[in-house]
Enzyme design. Structure first.
Site, PDB file in Angstrom:
ATOM      1  N   ASP A  25       3.583 -73.056  31.692  1.00  0.00           N
ATOM      2  CA  ASP A  25       3.440 -72.962  30.240  1.00  0.00           C
ATOM      3  C   ASP A  25       4.467 -73.823  29.515  1.00  0.00           C
ATOM      4  OD1 ASP A  25       1.576 -71.013  30.731  1.00  0.00           O
ATOM      5  OD2 ASP A  25       2.582 -69.439  29.596  1.00  0.00           O
ATOM      6  N   ASP A  26       4.099 -74.210  28.288  1.00  0.00           N
ATOM      7  CA  ASP A  26       5.030 -74.717  27.267  1.00  0.00           C
ATOM      8  C   ASP A  26       5.322 -76.205  27.346  1.00  0.00           C
ATOM      9  OD1 ASP A  26       5.047 -72.072  26.626  1.00  0.00           O
ATOM     10  OD2 ASP A  26       7.180 -71.732  26.954  1.00  0.00           O
ATOM     11  N   TYR A 118       3.522 -65.659  24.352  1.00  0.00           N
ATOM     12  CA  TYR A 118       4.240 -64.387  24.510  1.00  0.00           C
ATOM     13  C   TYR A 118       3.348 -63.285  25.105  1.00  0.00           C
ATOM     14  CZ  TYR A 118       7.014 -67.002  21.122  1.00  0.00           C
ATOM     15  OH  TYR A 118       7.708 -67.993  20.468  1.00  0.00           O
ATOM     16  N   HIS A 168       7.182 -71.772  33.806  1.00  0.00           N
ATOM     17  CA  HIS A 168       7.346 -72.547  32.571  1.00  0.00           C
ATOM     18  C   HIS A 168       7.951 -73.922  32.851  1.00  0.00           C
ATOM     19  CE1 HIS A 168       7.048 -68.389  31.135  1.00  0.00           C
ATOM     20  NE2 HIS A 168       6.687 -68.884  29.966  1.00  0.00           N
TER      21      HIS A 168
END
Length: 220
Positions: A25-26, A118, A168
């Site tokens: 993610d991200d 989140y 991440h």
């Protein structure tokens, strides 16, 4: 002939293998995401990248292109990485559509999966978003105080067949890069094949389009 070319996933024999999907993610960014890709390429494995739309640009386009070249999958992690569970239908749809649009514009790919920022979800989100929702087991790798070794140990202790692993690749997250050798080697040594999220559902014969479902394991 390029003998180093990664074999197509259609040519890999998954018989008798446990299956797991490694996801990040991200991203994308220019410091950590390329290092993650280096690790994936070194081991000849793939992952699914849940990208933040606002970080997809001409600068990061080559990173996304490399992801696709390595056989990885690109998925939607919203436009702005905001809490979406308090948003209106229109705001939610804009978050998804803007991210989809920029990904399509840069690399001509339409994401097939969505991970809520989140892991915050709401009934309104389920109604407004047509993509399957994906969660995953995690190594607490967004916490700076969790070492690379601890991240790897947590994943390898919890993982089971059909799991989605949530990591991440946000900028500066070097500990996760450093954990990948242990994670990938541990999974391979334990008889796992690492596949994209799409391939995981395909090989398991599971339809991901289940109403109000947040997927962590394909078998459950």
């Amino acid at each position: 002939m390029n003998n180093n070319k990664k074999p197509s996933s259609d040519m890999i024999d998954y018989t008798g293998k446990k299956l797991v999907a490694l996801t990040f993610d991200d991203g994308p960014n220019l410091d950590i995401t390329p290092l993650v890709l280096d690790k994936l390429e070194e081991y000849g494995v793939v992952a699914t990248f849940f990208v933040i739309g606002k970080d997809v640009s001409e600068d990061t386009k080559p990173v996304l292109e490399r992801q696709l070249e390595l056989g990885c999958e690109i998925a939607n992690h919203s436009w702005s990485h905001s809490y979406m569970d308090k948003m209106t239908v229109d705001e939610i749809k804009e978050e998804i559509q803007k991210a989809d649009n920029i990904i399509k514009q840069m690399v001509n790919v339409a994401p097939k999966f969505f991970r809520p920022p989140y892991i915050a979800v709401s009934e309104t989100m389920y109604e407004a978003i047509d993509l399957p929702f994906v969660n995953g087991i995690n190594g607490l790798d967004w916490e700076a105080g969790v070492s690379a070794k601890e991240r790897a140990e947590k994943i390898l202790t919890e993982v089971k067949d059909g799991d989605i692993i949530l990591l991440h690749d946000f900028s500066g997250n070097q500990n996760t890069v450093d954990a990948l050798d242990d994670i990938i080697e541990g999974l391979l040594d334990d008889g796992y094949a690492l596949v994209t999220v799409s391939k995981l559902f395909e090989l398991k014969g599971v339809d991901p389009n289940v109403k109000n479902k947040l997927w962590t394991n394909i078998n459950q």
